[in-house]
Write a protein that holds these residues in place. Sequence first.
Motif, PDB file in Angstrom:
ATOM      1  N   TYR A   1       3.098   4.732  -6.753  1.00 47.72           N
ATOM      2  CA  TYR A   1       3.179   5.024  -5.321  1.00 47.72           C
ATOM      3  C   TYR A   1       2.412   6.293  -4.973  1.00 47.72           C
TER       4      TYR A   1
ATOM      5  N   GLU B   1      -1.424   5.453  -5.232  1.00 44.40           N
ATOM      6  CA  GLU B   1      -1.900   4.695  -4.071  1.00 44.40           C
ATOM      7  C   GLU B   1      -2.137   5.609  -2.870  1.00 44.40           C
ATOM      8  N   GLN B   2      -1.323   6.658  -2.767  1.00 44.20           N
ATOM      9  CA  GLN B   2      -1.504   7.625  -1.677  1.00 44.20           C
ATOM     10  C   GLN B   2      -2.681   8.555  -1.942  1.00 44.20           C
TER      11      GLN B   2
ATOM     12  N   HIS C   1      11.367   9.258  -4.708  1.00 43.01           N
ATOM     13  CA  HIS C   1       9.974   9.005  -4.316  1.00 43.01           C
ATOM     14  C   HIS C   1       9.139  10.284  -4.388  1.00 43.01           C
TER      15      HIS C   1
END
Length: 323
Positions: free
Chosen positions: A136, A139-140, A212
């Motif tokens: 995650y 991807e950012q 996260h």
Amino acid sequence: MSRTRLKSRTRMTAGLAVLVLTTGCGAADMTKQASPFANAQGAKTVTLSVQSWVGAQANVAVAQYLLEHELGYRVDTVQVDEVPAWDALSQGRVDAILEDWGHPDQEKRYVEDKNTITPGGELGVTGHIGWYVPTYFAEQHPDVTDWKNLNKYADQLRTAESGGKGQLLDGSPSYVTNDKALVDNLNLDYQVVFAGSEAAQITQIQQFAKEHKPFLTYWYAPQWLFKKVPMTEVKLPAYKDGCDADTTKVACAYPHTPLQKYLNTDFAHSGGKAAAFLKNFNWTTEDQNEVSLMIANDGLSAQEAAKKWVETHEPEWKAWLPS
């Protein structure tokens, strides 16, 4: 040898390793005694070395289940660190190691020079150590997957334990890694922080993922955690033969290498169907991860996981049985 070698994940220590024999009657300290079953003439007993990580436990669990239920052997397991396991294997205190990540010094000593250990063939699984970030986060920030950009993200990867620098999370202090040298030689603004064990490292990674948060971690494949926390590898300078020979000067990635099996030489010659079976034992990364996940995540015992896998993969393991 021409094939690349993967650095051992366990440090060679001067102290004695504790070996634990696991049987139906409990456990015995094997620091000063040999297994009464390993390499026993005429006995239908096999003693297997099992390492602390769950993938190695999965190998042994399936091999043990099939040796016991299909070939009629009694199987005992000895818990021992990677390098001392070579000594135990050479001395006949264990009969086989089913997952070795590459110990060229031990191979030269025991396989080539002393001939007390015999190669048992490839396990079928390719091992690799690397640096990973959560997918995650990759991807950012796609450029984080190139080591040249890591310093750009050091502030985001800082923790209370990393002393004002970005954190590179490692596992046990007893693991051999090149990470401190890599951080220094690549001029990275990071601090290596040890979680203390594989289990503690997994807990920290899962906590980061739950919240996260970004993280950078030393990790290895195959490993069941990738199924629960998707991670993307950071590309380090390409590995070339010999680039890690001097561990103080290393500035390259870890290699990929096929994991190997080794047998005590006497057992390899006189171990009958058990030795033949262990030489034939060869499965995939997917197989190993399937069993590992049942053990580490689903709460099954190693033998329960092995039984479940065996029940659904008969064509595969049937090929391992000696004729």
